[in-house]
Write an enzyme that holds these catalytic residues in place. Structure first.
Site, mmCIF file in Angstrom:
data_model
loop_
_atom_site.group_PDB
_atom_site.id
_atom_site.type_symbol
_atom_site.label_atom_id
_atom_site.label_comp_id
_atom_site.label_asym_id
_atom_site.label_seq_id
_atom_site.Cartn_x
_atom_site.Cartn_y
_atom_site.Cartn_z
ATOM 1 N N HIS A 1 -72.957 -67.586 30.038
ATOM 2 C CA HIS A 1 -72.754 -68.673 29.449
ATOM 3 C C HIS A 1 -73.222 -70.034 30.111
ATOM 4 C CE1 HIS A 1 -68.017 -69.449 29.283
ATOM 5 N NE2 HIS A 1 -68.902 -70.515 30.112
ATOM 6 N N ASP B 1 -69.443 -79.842 25.870
ATOM 7 C CA ASP B 1 -68.719 -78.837 25.075
ATOM 8 C C ASP B 1 -67.331 -79.509 24.937
ATOM 9 O OD1 ASP B 1 -68.008 -78.124 27.485
ATOM 10 O OD2 ASP B 1 -68.626 -76.221 27.112
ATOM 11 N N ASN C 1 -70.112 -64.849 31.931
ATOM 12 C CA ASN C 1 -70.909 -63.832 31.370
ATOM 13 C C ASN C 1 -72.163 -64.552 31.060
ATOM 14 O OD1 ASN C 1 -70.150 -66.155 29.626
ATOM 15 N ND2 ASN C 1 -69.100 -64.769 28.231
ATOM 16 N N GLU D 1 -72.359 -68.522 24.177
ATOM 17 C CA GLU D 1 -71.935 -67.207 24.439
ATOM 18 C C GLU D 1 -73.022 -66.259 24.241
ATOM 19 O OE1 GLU D 1 -69.304 -67.308 26.118
ATOM 20 O OE2 GLU D 1 -67.476 -67.918 25.130
HETATM 21 C C1 GLP Z 1 -66.479 -73.347 30.569
HETATM 22 C C2 GLP Z 1 -67.503 -74.359 30.259
HETATM 23 C C3 GLP Z 1 -68.505 -74.286 30.920
HETATM 24 C C4 GLP Z 1 -68.563 -74.075 32.325
HETATM 25 C C5 GLP Z 1 -67.686 -72.781 32.750
HETATM 26 C C6 GLP Z 1 -67.665 -72.706 34.349
HETATM 27 O O1 GLP Z 1 -66.299 -72.168 30.110
HETATM 28 N N1 GLP Z 1 -67.627 -74.377 28.892
HETATM 29 O O2 GLP Z 1 -69.610 -75.493 30.671
HETATM 30 O O3 GLP Z 1 -69.958 -74.155 32.845
HETATM 31 O O4 GLP Z 1 -66.650 -73.076 32.318
HETATM 32 O O5 GLP Z 1 -66.397 -73.192 34.691
HETATM 33 P P1 GLP Z 1 -65.839 -72.992 36.243
HETATM 34 O O6 GLP Z 1 -66.754 -74.020 36.983
HETATM 35 O O7 GLP Z 1 -64.458 -73.401 36.076
HETATM 36 O O8 GLP Z 1 -66.198 -71.695 36.699
#
Ligand code: GLP
Length: 223
Positions: free
Chosen positions: A126, A63, A124, A131
């Site tokens: 995702h 993403d 959440n 989402e």
């Molecule tokens: C973002 C990314 C996700 C990732 C998530 C978790 O929202 N779009 O792909 O899995 O963060 O991030 P973190 O590892 O910082 O908790």
């Protein structure tokens, strides 16, 4: 689904790095889906340390925010800083979702598609930026970020107002086409959603629960 518990963040990071490294050593032309976020930083550090040959590898990031890719907080910048600039990967082989999204998906699918996908999970539930409420059949597209995600990700920005409100993300259907998927989560605040996603009802309200329908998923966690 089994959630494999690791002793600490170093163990978690090195285990996932070994899985990626083995994939690259055994199949130098591998096509990988890669994540961003804080959880994967240790994995990238370990991968860089191993000085692998990335010259034939292709990567596809899950993403990206709708923002200037050269912005210091973009996922393009994150990947350059933590992996691409520190390996011999060819910039032409590093892909991020782009429009037209169908061309992006075509690119992913040449030569039999994705070999290995590494995922994180949002608080959440995702995965990528799919989402809650995202269709299990979703493909790469532009999405609105939820209030929860904007709040969670504001820690990477100077202020919450600077967090982009939209992103371009691979869909759940896109991710599920990967041959093998590894989900990595770190921190007590992720444990509950991880259990719900892996062992609760398979529902579009919890996007990561779709992984219960994939036949080659491993889930690693440390608190
Ligand atoms: C973002 C990314 C996700 C990732 C998530 C978790 O929202 N779009 O792909 O899995 O963060 O991030 P973190 O590892 O910082 O908790």
């Amino acid at each position: 689904m089994e959630i494999k518990l690791l002793k600490d963040y170093e163990k978690l990071s090195s285990l996932v790095a070994v899985i990626v490294a083995t994939q690259i050593l055994e199949h130098p032309q591998s096509k990988l889906i890669l994540p961003t976020g804080s959880t994967s930083l240790g994995m990238y550090e370990e991968l860089v340390r191993r000085k692998l040959d990335w010259s034939l590898v292709s990567t596809f990031n899950l993403d990206e925010y709708i923002m200037n890719p050269d912005h210091p907080y973009s996922y393009h910048s994150y990947m350059r800083k933590n992996l691409f600039d520190k390996t011999n990967i060819y910039p032409d082989n590093c892909h991020f979702p782009f429009r037209p999204t169908l061309s992006f998906e075509d690119k992913m699918n040449v030569n039999k598609g994705i070999d290995l996908c590494i995922l994180g999970i949002g608080s959440n539930g995702h995965i990528a930026f799919n989402e809650p409420g995202s269709s299990f059949k979703s493909r790469t597209r532009v999405v609105d970020l939820s209030e929860q995600t904007i709040q969670d990700n504001s820690r990477f920005f100077d202020s919450i107002d600077d967090v982009p409100k939209q992103a371009i993300t691979m869909g759940l259907g896109t991710i599920m086409e990967s041959k093998k998927i590894i989900l990595v989560a770190n921190g007590k605040h992720k444990l509950n959603i991880l259990k719900v996603a892996m062992n609760g009802e398979v529902t579009e309200d919890v996007p990561a629960s779709i992984l219960q329908k994939h036949n080659d998923v491993e889930v690693f966690y440390c608190d």
